[in-house]
Design an enzyme around this catalytic site. Structure first.
Site, PDB file in Angstrom:
ATOM      1  N   GLY A 386      14.725 -26.735  25.264  1.00 45.57           N
ATOM      2  CA  GLY A 386      15.946 -26.411  25.983  1.00 45.57           C
ATOM      3  C   GLY A 386      15.702 -26.329  27.468  1.00 45.57           C
ATOM      4  O   GLY A 386      14.558 -26.326  27.929  1.00 45.57           O
ATOM      5  N   PRO A 387      16.782 -26.264  28.248  1.00 48.84           N
ATOM      6  CA  PRO A 387      16.645 -26.218  29.709  1.00 48.84           C
ATOM      7  C   PRO A 387      16.010 -24.912  30.174  1.00 48.84           C
ATOM      8  O   PRO A 387      15.880 -23.959  29.399  1.00 48.84           O
ATOM      9  CB  PRO A 387      18.096 -26.347  30.209  1.00 48.84           C
ATOM     10  CG  PRO A 387      18.929 -25.919  29.051  1.00 48.84           C
ATOM     11  CD  PRO A 387      18.180 -26.272  27.815  1.00 48.84           C
ATOM     12  N   PRO A 388      15.611 -24.857  31.450  1.00 48.58           N
ATOM     13  CA  PRO A 388      14.962 -23.639  31.963  1.00 48.58           C
ATOM     14  C   PRO A 388      15.898 -22.438  31.928  1.00 48.58           C
ATOM     15  O   PRO A 388      17.103 -22.560  32.126  1.00 48.58           O
ATOM     16  CB  PRO A 388      14.605 -24.006  33.412  1.00 48.58           C
ATOM     17  CG  PRO A 388      14.630 -25.495  33.461  1.00 48.58           C
ATOM     18  CD  PRO A 388      15.638 -25.932  32.459  1.00 48.58           C
ATOM     19  N   GLY A 389      15.304 -21.266  31.676  1.00 47.87           N
ATOM     20  CA  GLY A 389      16.046 -20.020  31.783  1.00 47.87           C
ATOM     21  C   GLY A 389      16.871 -19.628  30.582  1.00 47.87           C
ATOM     22  O   GLY A 389      17.651 -18.679  30.655  1.00 47.87           O
ATOM     23  N   VAL A 390      16.715 -20.328  29.437  1.00 45.96           N
ATOM     24  CA  VAL A 390      17.532 -19.975  28.268  1.00 45.96           C
ATOM     25  C   VAL A 390      16.808 -18.998  27.343  1.00 45.96           C
ATOM     26  O   VAL A 390      17.384 -18.552  26.355  1.00 45.96           O
ATOM     27  CB  VAL A 390      17.953 -21.235  27.472  1.00 45.96           C
ATOM     28  CG1 VAL A 390      18.852 -22.105  28.305  1.00 45.96           C
ATOM     29  CG2 VAL A 390      16.744 -22.008  26.995  1.00 45.96           C
ATOM     30  N   GLY A 391      15.554 -18.662  27.634  1.00 42.32           N
ATOM     31  CA  GLY A 391      14.859 -17.642  26.851  1.00 42.32           C
ATOM     32  C   GLY A 391      13.875 -18.175  25.840  1.00 42.32           C
ATOM     33  O   GLY A 391      13.642 -17.536  24.813  1.00 42.32           O
ATOM     34  N   LYS A 392      13.249 -19.320  26.125  1.00 42.24           N
ATOM     35  CA  LYS A 392      12.300 -19.900  25.165  1.00 42.24           C
ATOM     36  C   LYS A 392      11.048 -19.021  25.040  1.00 42.24           C
ATOM     37  O   LYS A 392      10.619 -18.688  23.933  1.00 42.24           O
ATOM     38  CB  LYS A 392      11.917 -21.324  25.601  1.00 42.24           C
ATOM     39  CG  LYS A 392      13.081 -22.291  25.672  1.00 42.24           C
ATOM     40  CD  LYS A 392      12.628 -23.692  25.985  1.00 42.24           C
ATOM     41  CE  LYS A 392      12.025 -23.835  27.362  1.00 42.24           C
ATOM     42  NZ  LYS A 392      12.991 -23.551  28.450  1.00 42.24           N
ATOM     43  N   THR A 393      10.462 -18.671  26.175  1.00 39.35           N
ATOM     44  CA  THR A 393       9.235 -17.872  26.137  1.00 39.35           C
ATOM     45  C   THR A 393       9.485 -16.487  25.555  1.00 39.35           C
ATOM     46  O   THR A 393       8.705 -15.992  24.736  1.00 39.35           O
ATOM     47  CB  THR A 393       8.645 -17.746  27.560  1.00 39.35           C
ATOM     48  OG1 THR A 393       8.419 -19.049  28.092  1.00 39.35           O
ATOM     49  CG2 THR A 393       7.335 -16.982  27.540  1.00 39.35           C
ATOM     50  N   SER A 727      25.817 -42.511  27.174  1.00 34.42           N
ATOM     51  CA  SER A 727      27.052 -41.946  26.619  1.00 34.42           C
ATOM     52  C   SER A 727      28.322 -42.349  27.341  1.00 34.42           C
ATOM     53  O   SER A 727      29.385 -41.826  27.043  1.00 34.42           O
ATOM     54  CB  SER A 727      26.946 -40.414  26.593  1.00 34.42           C
ATOM     55  OG  SER A 727      26.801 -39.910  27.900  1.00 34.42           O
ATOM     56  N   LYS A 770      29.504 -31.028  26.521  1.00 37.40           N
ATOM     57  CA  LYS A 770      30.575 -31.881  27.042  1.00 37.40           C
ATOM     58  C   LYS A 770      31.952 -31.297  26.738  1.00 37.40           C
ATOM     59  O   LYS A 770      32.855 -31.330  27.582  1.00 37.40           O
ATOM     60  CB  LYS A 770      30.445 -33.279  26.451  1.00 37.40           C
ATOM     61  CG  LYS A 770      29.219 -34.032  26.945  1.00 37.40           C
ATOM     62  CD  LYS A 770      29.036 -35.355  26.233  1.00 37.40           C
ATOM     63  CE  LYS A 770      27.787 -36.089  26.723  1.00 37.40           C
ATOM     64  NZ  LYS A 770      27.550 -37.357  25.997  1.00 37.40           N
TER      65      LYS A 770
END
Length: 828
Positions: A386-393, A727, A770
């Site tokens: 996922g993109p940065p800052g979404v809480g992966k770590t 797309s 989208k």
């Protein structure tokens, strides 16, 4: 006065005995105390040996020597350097010296070439300065002399013999107590003189020498002297033993070796430690037993221990082997933590630390459920994408907390060297194990949760391919016998739970991607961000900045403006930075304000605090001109709407602008070819319905193939923003079609989908983002591929409310929806 002169001043009383002067000049001495009966030189600098002193010596012939108190010296008995200049620049006063000293007769004086004077003195008696009446130019005092207190009995005789015996023993190891010293002892005039002679030879420190000088009772003086002699004998024995042991080992090529061995012997005599090599090997053997190594590893380690025992500890190979064995025994071969999966607690942890992301949470709960039923389950490695800052770590950390395991994270971003994963071979200088083995040593258990952060940012270089090295690590079928190049023995990584993170899975090599299960964290919607800001971010930042709840009030409209114009990223990191900026402004106003006032900025005031808006929200145009369509795009910051513009020019050809990537360039050319073919088919149909008239007919009509006869320019604003992806195929095709027929697209309509050369509408990604972008822009009608209809389930019901979706399988359906009442017409 001559350069060398002998003083021979003798004053006798009526009985014929030598009479001492009424007062005496005191000379302070720093070192080398002198006792009665001793003859010793005293060096006086040129400024110390004044004319007054010389005159006094000629007249009197006596001097008094007093020791300087130890508080002017440091622990080593030397003058403290910090006060050296002060001592050099001033006279030592009566407060700096001991009162008890030695009255001496001056025998000779010799002037040296450097200007100083050597005065030879003979110690006569102990004395005490009773009244120091002059400080300058000479230190003069009234005084009283003392005789030894002597009790001649058997005890005194025993003391005398003991002293003589101790000196004889000491003479065997101390060259200072030579035959001349023994002869002087035998010829001593009295027991007291004998004690003083031996004490002078021992070179006592200042406090001990002063204490000895002040002891008038000879028996007590002998008692103290025996202690000093015993100590000197012990020190001399140790020195002799050290010297003998070192001399057996030293040779002309090993000066450094000699010093090291001498240090070892000294430490051994003091009982501080045993031989370094023996101690190291002994400790290693103990740790090897405690480590409970596997049988094959234990065999290799025992071989290394045998090699270590025969290698000299001065050899570089010794340190290399010892470091290797330390790495082996430090690894957690048999230490592990017990999993205690508490499902309700795990659910609470995930809900507490992460808002939204329901699909990812559900998959993690499934994963934890399997671990609860079968703790030894070797499942697929998870990859949070996922993109940065979404809480992966932080989600990886939550998984470790839910399992009750230790957590360790290291970043793979920019890693180019294969040895970072699998270690260096021991033949290299500075060789080390790889990052995985280092991680195992630090966590001290063999079943931690290890997060491989930024796995999509691995690099390649001439040093190898780290991604290929990870294939063995992340394969459950292979990692139970992972071999690090440095260790060169198998280590079991199968108990480790690996969690990888990535921003874009397209950058992960296929073989590596095949070993992981992807859990997509697509980012947060506007509503989710508002909830996160209200429940977590704002309270956290208020506390962090020393504020109280009543000091700041951020309305929903203000937060929405912050998110839309300053923090449109899918994560919440930038939003947190903006809220922190508002809190800093609130703190400033609170400190400067004369009366308490709540900081409650309005949306219009944000520009003054946060600066110019970073993003401009695209709003759907109410009317589009022919050749314009509205598309939906996925970006790294979430979804957005995208306008496609076309223009007809005189000439022939097809021109593309707007920083289009390779994929979008091909998509545009494909759309151009398909629409060109579509127009030709429509023209053929028109011919069938209206056959071409004779050339001579005055009303002859010529049908024009628009795309073949005109130059078309297709542009995607904004031109400064790079764009790529598959797309926008149907969107560009519809723009070209409406330009050719000079017709407008239905208002309040946006679309996404890829186009094939035969007109099929192919599925695309990012449907959730989208749809949310269309809703933000006020668009309620969306065309999307029929294969993406199932992806609408990912969009929460509350976001789909009020919107209409048109799933299509072919471009013909797009035309019917976008141009409901249009029938093709051709120009003459």
């Amino acid at each position: 006065m001559n350069e060398y002169e002998e003083y021979n001043v003798q004053i006798k009383d009526s009985s014929g005995e030598e009479k001492f002067p009424e007062d005496v000049v005191i000379i302070p001495i720093m070192n080398s105390p002198i006792f009665p009966g001793m003859i010793a030189p005293i060096i006086l600098t040129e400024d110390k040996f004044t004319a007054e002193l010389d005159e006094y010596l000629i007249k009197s012939g006596y001097l008094a020597l007093n020791l300087v108190k130890n508080d002017l010296k440091n622990d080593d008995g030397e003058i403290d350097p910090t006060i050296q200049d002060e001592i050099d620049n001033r006279e030592i006063t009566s407060k700096d010296i001991y009162k008890v000293g030695v009255l001496c007769k001056v025998v000779k004086r010799l002037k040296l070439p450097d200007g100083s004077v050597n005065v030879l003195v003979h110690g006569i008696k102990r004395y005490r300065a009773s009244d120091i009446y002059e400080e300058a130019p000479l230190l003069r005092a009234k005084y009283e002399v003392f005789d030894d207190i002597l009790e001649e009995d058997e005890e005194l005789d025993a003391y005398t013999r003991s002293i003589i015996n101790q000196v004889k023993k000491l003479s065997e190891v101390n060259a200072y107590f030579n035959e001349e010293m023994k002869l002087a002892m035998i010829n001593s005039s009295s027991p007291g003189a004998l004690a003083d002679l031996v004490a002078f030879a021992l070179s006592l420190d200042i406090p001990e020498a002063q204490d000895f000088l002040e002891t008038l009772v000879v028996k007590k003086r002998f008692g103290k002297l025996l202690v000093y002699l015993k100590r000197e004998k012990d020190v001399a024995d140790i020195q002799k033993k050290i010297s003998d042991e070192v001399n057996d080992k030293v040779n002309k090529y090993q000066r450094e070796y000699f010093l090291r061995e001498q240090l070892k012997v000294i430490k051994a005599e003091l009982g501080l430690e045993e031989d370094d090599k023996a101690r190291d090997i002994s400790k290693l053997k103990e740790r090897i037993i405690e480590a409970k190594l596997p049988e094959d590893v234990l065999k290799s380690v025992n071989e290394e221990i045998e090699r270590l025992e025969v290698i000299p500890d001065s050899s570089p190979e010794y340190n290399v082997t010892r470091t290797y064995l330390n790495w082996i025994v430090d690894l957690p071969w048999s230490k592990s933590t017990n999993d205690h999966v508490d499902m309700p607690k795990a659910q609470k942890i995930l809900e507490k630390d992460h808002y939204g992301l329901e699909k990812a949470k559900e998959r993690i709960m499934e994963f934890l459920a399997v671990r609860k039923l079968k703790p030894q389950f070797d499942g697929t490695i998870l990859c949070l994408a996922g993109p940065p800052g979404v809480g992966k770590t932080s989600m990886g950390r939550s998984i470790a907390e839910s399992l009750g395991r230790k957590f360790y994270r290291f970043s793979l971003g920019g890693m180019r060297d294969e040895a970072e994963i699998k270690g260096h071979r021991r033949t290299y200088v500075g060789a080390m194990p790889g990052r995985l083995i280092q991680a195992m040593k630090r966590v001290e258990v063999n079943n931690p949760v290890i997060m491989l952060d930024e796995i999509d940012k691995l690099g390649q270089s001439f040093q190898g391919d780290p991604a290929s090295a990870l294939l063995e690590v992340l394969d459950p079928e292979q990692n139970h016998t992972f071999i690090d190049h440095y260790l060169d023995v198998p280590f079991d990584l199968s108990k480790v739970l690996f969690i990888a993170t990535a921003n874009y899975i397209g950058d992960i090599p296929e073989p590596l991607l095949d070993r992981m299960e992807i859990i997509e964290l697509s980012g947060y919607t506007m509503e989710e961000k508002l909830s996160i800001a209200t429940k977590w971010v704002i309270p956290k930042q208020i506390k962090k900045h020393g504020l109280e709840k009543k000091d700041i009030n951020l309305s929903k409209a203000t937060l929405k403006k912050v998110i839309e114009d300053y923090a449109r990223e899918p994560g919440v990191r930038v939003m947190e930075q903006m809220v922190a900026k508002l809190c800093r402004r609130a703190a400033l106003e609170k400190v400067n304000a004369k009366r308490k006032k709540v900081f409650a900025p309005k949306p219009a005031e944000l520009e003054d605090i946060l600066g110019t808006a970073r993003y401009q929200s695209e709003k759907a145009l109410k009317k589009l001109s022919p050749g314009m369509t509205t598309g939906l795009a996925w970006t790294g910051y979430g979804g957005d709407i995208l306008y496609i513009e076309t223009l007809s020019l005189n000439g022939k050809g097809f021109k593309l602008t707007g920083q289009l990537g390779d994929v979008m360039n091909e998509s545009a050319n494909l759309a151009y070819s398909y629409v060109k073919q579509l127009l030709q088919n429509e023209m053929d149909e028109f011919f069938k319905m209206k056959p071409k008239r004779k050339a001579s007919d005055e009303n002859e009509e010529e049908l024009e193939d628009f795309l073949s006869e005109r130059e078309v320019h297709l542009h995607l604003p904004a031109g400064a923003t790079p764009k790529d992806g598959p797309s926008a195929g149907i969107t560009m095709a519809l723009a070209l079609y409406t330009l050719a027929h000079n017709v407008k697209v239905k208002s309040n309509l946006a679309m996404t989908g890829e186009l094939s050369l035969t007109g099929k509408v192919l599925p695309v990604g990012g449907i959730k983002e989208k749809v949310l972008a269309a809703k933000r822009a006020g668009i309620t009608n969306i065309i999307l591929p029929i294969d993406n209809e199932k992806d609408l389930k990912e969009v929460p019901e509350r976001h789909r409310k009020g919107m209409k979706f048109y799933p299509v399988a072919h471009f013909d359906e797009v035309l019917k929806i976008a141009l409901p009442k249009f029938k093709p017409k051709f120009k003459k």
